[in-house]
Scaffold this motif. Structure first.
Motif, mmCIF file in Angstrom:
data_model
loop_
_atom_site.group_PDB
_atom_site.id
_atom_site.type_symbol
_atom_site.label_atom_id
_atom_site.label_comp_id
_atom_site.label_asym_id
_atom_site.label_seq_id
_atom_site.Cartn_x
_atom_site.Cartn_y
_atom_site.Cartn_z
ATOM 1 N N GLY A 127 0.822 -1.198 0.000
ATOM 2 C CA GLY A 127 0.000 0.000 0.000
ATOM 3 C C GLY A 127 0.859 1.253 0.000
ATOM 4 O O GLY A 127 2.033 1.241 0.393
ATOM 5 N N LEU A 128 0.264 2.377 -0.452
ATOM 6 C CA LEU A 128 1.031 3.608 -0.568
ATOM 7 C C LEU A 128 1.339 4.217 0.787
ATOM 8 O O LEU A 128 2.379 4.858 0.954
ATOM 9 N N ILE A 129 0.462 4.047 1.776
ATOM 10 C CA ILE A 129 0.734 4.655 3.084
ATOM 11 C C ILE A 129 2.047 4.133 3.655
ATOM 12 O O ILE A 129 2.895 4.895 4.130
ATOM 13 N N GLY A 130 2.247 2.824 3.608
ATOM 14 C CA GLY A 130 3.499 2.275 4.096
ATOM 15 C C GLY A 130 4.677 2.705 3.253
ATOM 16 O O GLY A 130 5.745 3.042 3.776
ATOM 17 N N ALA A 131 4.505 2.710 1.934
ATOM 18 C CA ALA A 131 5.600 3.088 1.041
ATOM 19 C C ALA A 131 5.956 4.562 1.202
ATOM 20 O O ALA A 131 7.139 4.927 1.201
#
Length: 325
Positions: A127-131
């Motif tokens: 997911g983008l939040i983690g990235a």
């Protein structure tokens, strides 16, 4: 010529001069058309001359614009050579593509084709939040995803460009009552419960998208479940629990399940390329060029009639929010 002309203004000028179309030029340099027009006006003010003749039907260079063009092209070529020389010996560009079957992977594959001598190292966050958090910490350089789900603190240290409106789909068990339909009307999912990553903090932007899409439609969101690592484990868990899954049109094949596009309306998930603000690397420019080529060739940034976007996404992208629920 002002002594400190911003290369961004020259890039805007060259893009419009090449395309003779502000819409295509804006897509080429990954800015909104309004921003591109503003940059052209600023350059014209700095130079004290008009560079383009604009009518409702066409754009053309003025004589002064034609005279300036080869100089601007040489300045930008030298600027690019300088940047490339400064980073030629640096580390590879680290690119999170989300999943092997994804828009990010398509862009990365195209970038490797365009620049085989550059090194791109792929990562596969879910997911983008983690990235995005890892981009902020310097552990990643580039990622892809839905930026409207990010906190302002993260957005403040990132640059991003929309590259695609992905059509949203549903992944159904083969024996599901809707599996034989070529397309699934959104209302047909009333009474169903779909998995959308709830319980995985790294994909919270996707869970938020699902909540907004399901609201008022009688579609349930599957209860939080621990983060699922890898395609094999995802397949095992989903099949074991009998879940249907909210997915995108760019999704891996899952044995025993079928992917069906959603319609009436067509939900769209905006996918942006995201990188650390101030990043300078030749690989970044190649990735942006790759995304632009694919977007133009496959019409990634076109929104079909009757499509749906969450209101925060429409507001962030500066587009009209759809009237269809």
């Amino acid at each position: 010529m002002p002594r400190d002309t911003d290369p961004r203004l020259l890039r805007a000028f060259v893009a419009v001069a090449d395309e003779l179309n502000f819409t295509r030029a804006a897509a080429r340099v990954f800015v909104a058309q309004q921003s591109l027009s503003r940059d052209i006006r600023r350059l014209e003010e700095q130079l004290g001359t008009v560079l383009f003749v604009r009518t409702t039907r066409r754009v053309s260079l003025t004589p002064e614009g034609e005279r300036l063009l080869p100089y601007a092209q040489r300045v930008l070529a030298a600027h690019d050579e300088l940047n490339a020389a400064a980073v030629r010996e640096e580390r590879p560009l680290i690119v999170d593509v989300g999943a092997p079957a994804s828009t990010g992977q398509r862009v990365l594959d195209e970038a490797r084709r365009l620049a085989p001598d550059l090194e791109f190292v792929a990562r596969y966050h879910s997911g983008l939040i983690g990235a995005a958090a890892e981009i902020r910490e310097g552990k990643l350089d580039v990622s892809f995803g839905r930026v409207a789900g990010l906190e302002q603190a993260l957005l403040g240290v990132l640059d991003q460009r929309l590259i695609r409106y992905e059509k949203v789909a549903v992944l159904l068990p083969e024996e599901h009552r809707l599996a034989r339909l070529p397309r699934v009307p959104l209302d047909a999912l009333a009474g169903e419960t779909l998995y959308a990553g709830a319980g995985n903090p790294e994909t919270a932007e996707w869970t938020d998208y699902a909540r907004r899409l399901f609201a008022g439609r009688g579609i349930g969101l599957a209860a939080p479940f621990p983060k699922i690592e890898g395609e094999a484990e995802f397949t095992r868990v989903v099949r074991r629990r009998g879940w249907s899954v909210l997915a995108s049109e760019a999704f891996a094949t899952v044995p025993g399940m079928v992917l069906r596009p959603l319609v009436d309306p067509v939900p769209l998930s905006p996918v942006s390329m995201v990188w650390r603000r101030g990043l300078r690397h030749p690989g970044l420019e190649v990735l942006r060029a790759a995304a632009r080529r694919l977007a133009e060739a496959e019409r990634w940034r076109e929104r079909p009639h009757g499509s749906w976007l969450p209101e925060p996404d429409a507001r962030m992208l500066g587009v009209a929010a759809p009237s269809v629920r």
